[in-house]
Design an enzyme around this catalytic site. Structure first.
Site, mmCIF file in Angstrom:
data_model
loop_
_atom_site.group_PDB
_atom_site.id
_atom_site.type_symbol
_atom_site.label_atom_id
_atom_site.label_comp_id
_atom_site.label_asym_id
_atom_site.label_seq_id
_atom_site.Cartn_x
_atom_site.Cartn_y
_atom_site.Cartn_z
ATOM 1 C CB ALA A 238 2.313 -5.212 -3.997
ATOM 2 C CG HIS A 239 -2.338 -3.548 -4.507
ATOM 3 N ND1 HIS A 239 -3.302 -3.880 -3.586
ATOM 4 C CD2 HIS A 239 -1.486 -2.722 -3.840
ATOM 5 C CE1 HIS A 239 -3.052 -3.275 -2.437
ATOM 6 N NE2 HIS A 239 -1.954 -2.569 -2.571
#
EC number: 2.3.1.191
Length: 343
Positions: A238-239
């Site tokens: 994820a980010h």
């Protein structure tokens, strides 16, 4: 087909050769399935019983197991590492073309190094920079202002979004997506508002990324994959995640946003790791581990219940559900014992 004399393989491995040095090796195979022309390996004592019936032309083994061998042999310190080296020498994976296919679409201001190969229907957008010996597989997309370092290879149908940075000698397997938006939203009076992802993804040198793995770009800060990281298939990163150098991640791992993983870690398959936590260097998480808080000490960590017969599992689950009540009863008994002891 690749053919090599056994003596040449021995020289490549710095191995001691026992038997006919002129044997021609045409492939590598497991000890169970090896045939004439193959070289196999004996990793450890568990497979010793299979050596007597092995049909290979030669075997790689350690000095201790040579007395059990009736065929030509290469004696080395670590048979498994030696096998890997020979497999690399005899790898028949097709070599990529270093031509630019007529169907490729390349922006006029893209900068291409020497000996770059671009497959059919690949798209290279504006201001992209590709280093020397970069290979872009058929159907791949490289977004605006992305930079890809020398010797990196993208297999077919890889998607690299805009402004991503990829280092040298990386290998990205088919279907991987790098630089897509992360799962960033804020709820404003019942309406989900998308948060722009203004960061990017920065990948170091000698990184390998498996098929259909996704790596999201950062919201404000960048998502970072350091040198020498290896990531298996179908992982979700994820980010804002940071993965330290030489960390290995097995298939199906899910990493939530703003997670930081240290260097030289190993993450077992199908593990799930919470966001906004830190994991220190040299941590191993076994398969299907669920990490919900920071890990500050190196070591091996596990979670979950190993598989059981269904009837046994239901009993285990029932006991787990009763632990809270059992704990209360134990505390009550302890309090009563304390009162009795102090009478």
């Amino acid at each position: 087909m690749i053919e090599m004399r056994l003596s040449d393989l021995a020289q490549q491995l710095n191995a001691k050769l026992h038997g006919d040095e002129n044997i021609i090796i045409t492939g590598v195979a497991s000890i169970n399935n090896a045939q004439v022309g193959h070289i196999t390996f004996l990793k450890d004592q568990r497979f010793l019983s299979q050596l007597s019936s092995c049909r290979a032309s030669a075997v790689i083994l350690s000095k201790n197991n040579l007395i059990f061998c009736k065929i030509a042999a290469l004696v080395v310190e670590d048979p498994y590492i030696a096998y890997v080296k020979i497999a690399r020498l005899m790898d028949t994976t097709p070599k990529p073309s270093k031509n630019i296919a007529s169907g490729a679409i390349i922006a006029s201001d893209a900068i291409l190094g020497q000996r770059v190969g671009i497959g059919a229907n690949a798209v290279i957008e504006s201001e992209v920079i590709l280093g020397d010996d970069v290979i872009i597989g058929p159907g791949s997309f490289v977004g605006k202002k992305t930079r890809i370092g020398t010797g990196t290879r993208l297999w077919a149908n890889v998607t690299i979004y805009h402004e991503v940075e990829i280092g040298e000698c990386c290998l990205i397997q088919s279907g991987a997506i790098i630089g897509s938006d992360g799962f960033g939203y804020i709820n404003d009076h019942g309406v989900w508002i998308k948060i722009p992802h203004l960061g990017t993804v920065k990948i170091g040198n000698n990184v390998e990324i498996g098929a259909c793995t996704t790596i999201d770009r950062g919201t404000l800060d960048d998502t970072k994959i350091e040198n020498g990281v290896i990531i298996d298939n179908q992982c979700q990163i994820a980010h804002n995640v940071i993965i330290g150098a030489r960390t290995a991640i097995a298939g199906g791992v899910i990493m939530a946003g703003s997670l930081t993983i240290g260097r030289d870690c190993m993450i077992g398959g199908a593990s799930v790791i919470n966001g906004h936590i830190n994991i220190c260097d040299k941590v191993t998480i076994t398969g299907m581990g669920m990490v919900i808080k920071a890990i500050t000490q190196p070591g091996i960590y596990s979670s979950g219940i190993p598989v059981q017969l269904n009837t046994v599992w239901w009993k285990t689950a029932a006991l787990i559900m009763r632990i809270s009540n059992m704990n209360k009863r134990i505390k009550t008994i302890e309090e009563k014992l304390k009162k009795l002891l102090f009478l």
